[in-house]
Design a protein around this motif. Structure first.
Motif, mmCIF file in Angstrom:
data_model
loop_
_atom_site.group_PDB
_atom_site.id
_atom_site.type_symbol
_atom_site.label_atom_id
_atom_site.label_comp_id
_atom_site.label_asym_id
_atom_site.label_seq_id
_atom_site.Cartn_x
_atom_site.Cartn_y
_atom_site.Cartn_z
ATOM 1 N N PRO A 235 -0.302 -5.823 6.803
ATOM 2 C CA PRO A 235 0.558 -4.939 6.006
ATOM 3 C C PRO A 235 0.515 -3.525 6.565
ATOM 4 O O PRO A 235 -0.361 -3.191 7.383
ATOM 5 C CB PRO A 235 -0.093 -4.994 4.613
ATOM 6 C CG PRO A 235 -1.527 -5.286 4.890
ATOM 7 C CD PRO A 235 -1.548 -6.167 6.114
ATOM 8 N N VAL A 236 1.450 -2.706 6.161
ATOM 9 C CA VAL A 236 1.354 -1.274 6.428
ATOM 10 C C VAL A 236 0.090 -0.747 5.755
ATOM 11 O O VAL A 236 -0.256 -1.168 4.649
ATOM 12 C CB VAL A 236 2.604 -0.551 5.874
ATOM 13 C CG1 VAL A 236 2.391 0.957 5.818
ATOM 14 C CG2 VAL A 236 3.826 -0.888 6.706
ATOM 15 N N ILE A 237 -0.625 0.137 6.419
ATOM 16 C CA ILE A 237 -1.798 0.765 5.808
ATOM 17 C C ILE A 237 -1.391 2.169 5.368
ATOM 18 O O ILE A 237 -1.143 3.056 6.188
ATOM 19 C CB ILE A 237 -2.993 0.805 6.763
ATOM 20 C CG1 ILE A 237 -3.376 -0.621 7.173
ATOM 21 C CG2 ILE A 237 -4.178 1.508 6.107
ATOM 22 C CD1 ILE A 237 -4.557 -0.709 8.121
ATOM 23 N N LEU A 238 -1.292 2.324 4.070
ATOM 24 C CA LEU A 238 -0.831 3.595 3.499
ATOM 25 C C LEU A 238 -1.896 4.668 3.580
ATOM 26 O O LEU A 238 -1.598 5.837 3.821
ATOM 27 C CB LEU A 238 -0.410 3.368 2.045
ATOM 28 C CG LEU A 238 -0.070 4.592 1.213
ATOM 29 C CD1 LEU A 238 1.094 5.360 1.822
ATOM 30 C CD2 LEU A 238 0.248 4.171 -0.221
ATOM 31 N N ASP A 239 -3.154 4.306 3.357
ATOM 32 C CA ASP A 239 -4.225 5.298 3.350
ATOM 33 C C ASP A 239 -5.524 4.646 3.781
ATOM 34 O O ASP A 239 -5.864 3.566 3.296
ATOM 35 C CB ASP A 239 -4.377 5.905 1.949
ATOM 36 C CG ASP A 239 -5.176 7.198 1.958
ATOM 37 O OD1 ASP A 239 -6.413 7.112 2.047
ATOM 38 O OD2 ASP A 239 -4.580 8.277 1.881
ATOM 39 N N GLY A 242 -11.229 8.198 2.165
ATOM 40 C CA GLY A 242 -11.924 9.439 2.475
ATOM 41 C C GLY A 242 -10.970 10.615 2.439
ATOM 42 O O GLY A 242 -10.019 10.646 1.657
ATOM 43 N N GLY A 243 -11.195 11.574 3.306
ATOM 44 C CA GLY A 243 -10.311 12.736 3.372
ATOM 45 C C GLY A 243 -9.365 12.712 4.540
ATOM 46 O O GLY A 243 -8.758 13.734 4.885
ATOM 47 N N THR A 244 -9.193 11.538 5.158
ATOM 48 C CA THR A 244 -8.407 11.445 6.392
ATOM 49 C C THR A 244 -6.913 11.634 6.169
ATOM 50 O O THR A 244 -6.213 12.138 7.036
ATOM 51 C CB THR A 244 -8.659 10.083 7.077
ATOM 52 O OG1 THR A 244 -10.047 9.966 7.367
ATOM 53 C CG2 THR A 244 -7.871 9.964 8.359
ATOM 54 N N ASP A 245 -6.404 11.200 4.998
ATOM 55 C CA ASP A 245 -4.967 11.217 4.750
ATOM 56 C C ASP A 245 -4.246 10.508 5.897
ATOM 57 O O ASP A 245 -3.241 10.979 6.411
ATOM 58 C CB ASP A 245 -4.460 12.658 4.587
ATOM 59 C CG ASP A 245 -3.020 12.730 4.109
ATOM 60 O OD1 ASP A 245 -2.536 11.727 3.539
ATOM 61 O OD2 ASP A 245 -2.378 13.776 4.317
ATOM 62 N N GLY A 246 -4.788 9.358 6.289
ATOM 63 C CA GLY A 246 -4.280 8.646 7.450
ATOM 64 C C GLY A 246 -3.507 7.400 7.085
ATOM 65 O O GLY A 246 -3.834 6.701 6.130
ATOM 66 N N TYR A 247 -2.463 7.114 7.852
ATOM 67 C CA TYR A 247 -1.639 5.918 7.647
ATOM 68 C C TYR A 247 -1.482 5.192 8.972
ATOM 69 O O TYR A 247 -1.631 5.781 10.062
ATOM 70 C CB TYR A 247 -0.265 6.291 7.090
ATOM 71 C CG TYR A 247 0.581 7.078 8.061
ATOM 72 C CD1 TYR A 247 1.433 6.431 8.960
ATOM 73 C CD2 TYR A 247 0.522 8.468 8.104
ATOM 74 C CE1 TYR A 247 2.200 7.142 9.872
ATOM 75 C CE2 TYR A 247 1.283 9.190 9.012
ATOM 76 C CZ TYR A 247 2.119 8.526 9.892
ATOM 77 O OH TYR A 247 2.859 9.233 10.798
ATOM 78 N N ILE A 248 -1.166 3.899 8.896
ATOM 79 C CA ILE A 248 -0.977 3.064 10.085
ATOM 80 C C ILE A 248 0.204 2.131 9.826
ATOM 81 O O ILE A 248 0.263 1.482 8.785
ATOM 82 C CB ILE A 248 -2.228 2.226 10.399
ATOM 83 C CG1 ILE A 248 -3.481 3.111 10.472
ATOM 84 C CG2 ILE A 248 -2.037 1.459 11.704
ATOM 85 C CD1 ILE A 248 -4.788 2.322 10.595
ATOM 86 N N ILE A 249 1.124 2.075 10.768
ATOM 87 C CA ILE A 249 2.239 1.134 10.676
ATOM 88 C C ILE A 249 2.124 0.145 11.821
ATOM 89 O O ILE A 249 2.114 0.539 12.991
ATOM 90 C CB ILE A 249 3.599 1.848 10.727
ATOM 91 C CG1 ILE A 249 3.695 2.910 9.619
ATOM 92 C CG2 ILE A 249 4.730 0.836 10.580
ATOM 93 C CD1 ILE A 249 5.012 3.649 9.596
ATOM 94 N N PRO A 250 2.000 -1.151 11.518
ATOM 95 C CA PRO A 250 1.920 -2.167 12.574
ATOM 96 C C PRO A 250 3.230 -2.250 13.360
ATOM 97 O O PRO A 250 4.261 -1.706 12.941
ATOM 98 C CB PRO A 250 1.667 -3.465 11.797
ATOM 99 C CG PRO A 250 1.148 -3.028 10.467
ATOM 100 C CD PRO A 250 1.843 -1.735 10.180
ATOM 101 N N PRO A 251 3.229 -2.930 14.490
ATOM 102 C CA PRO A 251 4.462 -3.082 15.271
ATOM 103 C C PRO A 251 5.557 -3.768 14.449
ATOM 104 O O PRO A 251 5.336 -4.817 13.856
ATOM 105 C CB PRO A 251 4.019 -3.967 16.447
ATOM 106 C CG PRO A 251 2.545 -3.768 16.542
ATOM 107 C CD PRO A 251 2.075 -3.570 15.137
ATOM 108 N N THR A 252 6.734 -3.165 14.410
ATOM 109 C CA THR A 252 7.854 -3.719 13.661
ATOM 110 C C THR A 252 9.123 -2.946 14.013
ATOM 111 O O THR A 252 9.071 -1.748 14.302
ATOM 112 C CB THR A 252 7.618 -3.653 12.136
ATOM 113 O OG1 THR A 252 8.766 -4.172 11.456
ATOM 114 C CG2 THR A 252 7.364 -2.250 11.639
#
Length: 367
Positions: A235-239, A242-252
């Motif tokens: 799935p898309v990783i929204l967060d 911690g304090g990273t405020d990081g997101y990840i979008i897989p190949p699509t």
């Protein structure tokens, strides 16, 4: 009415789409190409999701956003949305991921809660000892931005709208409803919609007190070969917690594995300045993701893309009316998912001549 739309990002394109459907004559002006890779809407893919914090208000607006996107898909005769769901990882009590979980609970929206060992077994790119829990929701995924922009531009032209690319707006006369282009050409309209994104303060410098422009960047990665299938099904990783405020979008949708973090941004008065990637910027972005990503040193940075965003202090949309101009601004990093719904609401406000109802919706005020 004759309506000029300034800006060919998702807000401008969607506003033009909705106005054409209501029978108005529309001219859309874009300083680059459609899609414009320098614009906030010009990347390959962006997240759509239900999760917002408790009491935020935007979670309930996603229902309208999905309805508006369904209308777009019907018109384009193509669906540019990968319904792969989204995931959040909580690493600390009270972090943003936990806030999102509480927002889903408040709204009664579905999600599955997973322990770290179970989550890492399902998605081996995660390091189990680095997060408290994960949760996964089916109500989200990735929107394919470039395909949406290209499709809307073609749809507009086929229905009689004028789409002008490579046209820079130098100034606006809001009272006269006049747009002055950089080459001196003047265009007039009954109403003007300004959806210029991070460039809006160049046209309305006084809005710089309300809108802050930031330069940020994101990285596209090649994962270790054995983790490729897991990322492809993730799935898309929204967060990432911690304090990273990081997101990840897989190949699509033609775009590769993408990571970005809200920590990696700097205020910039000029949206055109400093747009080249910095030395080793991709690795600097990637370092924010250890934890929770395992084997981070095995990832290869394929490319770095810079972006320019406007933010309000409360990270919400805003709308301003000046004479014949309706200014819609501040995606604040989360605006793309609402793009089609924003366009419908803007078209309604253009017809009624008032922006207060639009502003109340954009700010997700309680009904």
């Amino acid at each position: 009415m004759d309506v000029i739309v300034v800006g060919g990002g998702i807000a401008g394109l969607s506003s033009a789409w909705a106005l054409v459907k209501r029978g108005h004559r529309v001219t859309l002006l874009e300083q680059g190409t459609v899609p414009n890779p320098l614009g906030a809407s010009g990347d390959h893919h962006r997240i759509i999701r239900r999760a917002y914090g408790r009491g935020n208000g935007y979670g309930r607006l996603i229902t309208e956003a999905y309805d508006a996107w369904d209308e777009v898909w019907a018109d384009l005769e193509a669906v540019h949305h990968d319904h792969r769901g989204f995931m959040c990882l909580s690493r600390e009590p009270g972090d943003e991921a936990e806030d999102y979980r509480e927002g889903l609970e408040e709204g009664g929206w579905p999600f599955d809660l997973l322990g770290p060992e179970e989550a890492a077994a399902r998605w081996p790119f995660l390091e189990p000892g680095t997060f408290r829990y994960a949760f996964v929701s089916p109500e989200g995924g990735a929107l394919h931005c470039r395909r949406i922009a290209a499709g809307l531009a073609v749809w507009l032209q086929r229905r009689g709208a004028i789409v002008r690319e490579g046209v820079r707006v130098a100034a606006l006369d809001a009272e006269r409803g006049e747009v002055i282009l950089a080459d001196g050409e003047r265009l007039r309209a009954d109403r003007i919609v300004v959806a210029a994104g991070a460039w809006v303060t160049k046209l309305f410098p006084d809005l710089a007190g309300r809108l802050t422009t930031y330069r940020t960047a994101l990285a596209y990665l090649d994962p270790p070969a054995d983790l490729g299938p897991a990322w492809g099904a993730a799935p898309v990783i929204l967060d990432v917690g911690g304090g990273t405020d990081g997101y990840i979008i897989p190949p699509t949708g033609g775009g590769g594995l993408k990571v970005g973090t809200g920590l990696h941004k700097v205020a910039s008065a000029d949206a055109d300045a400093n747009r080249s990637p910095w030395p080793d910027e991709g690795r600097a972005i990637l370092r924010h993701f250890a934890p929770p990503l395992a084997r981070l040193d095995e990832y290869h940075v394929q490319s770095v893309v810079t972006c320019a965003y406007t933010f309000t202090a409360d990270e919400r949309f805003t709308a301003v009316e000046r004479g014949r101009c309706l200014i819609v601004s501040s995606c604040s990093g989360h605006g793309y998912k609402f793009g089609a719904a924003v366009g419908r609401r803007v078209a309604e406000a253009v017809e009624t001549g008032g922006h207060e109802g639009l502003l109340a919706w954009l700010e997700a005020r309680a009904a």
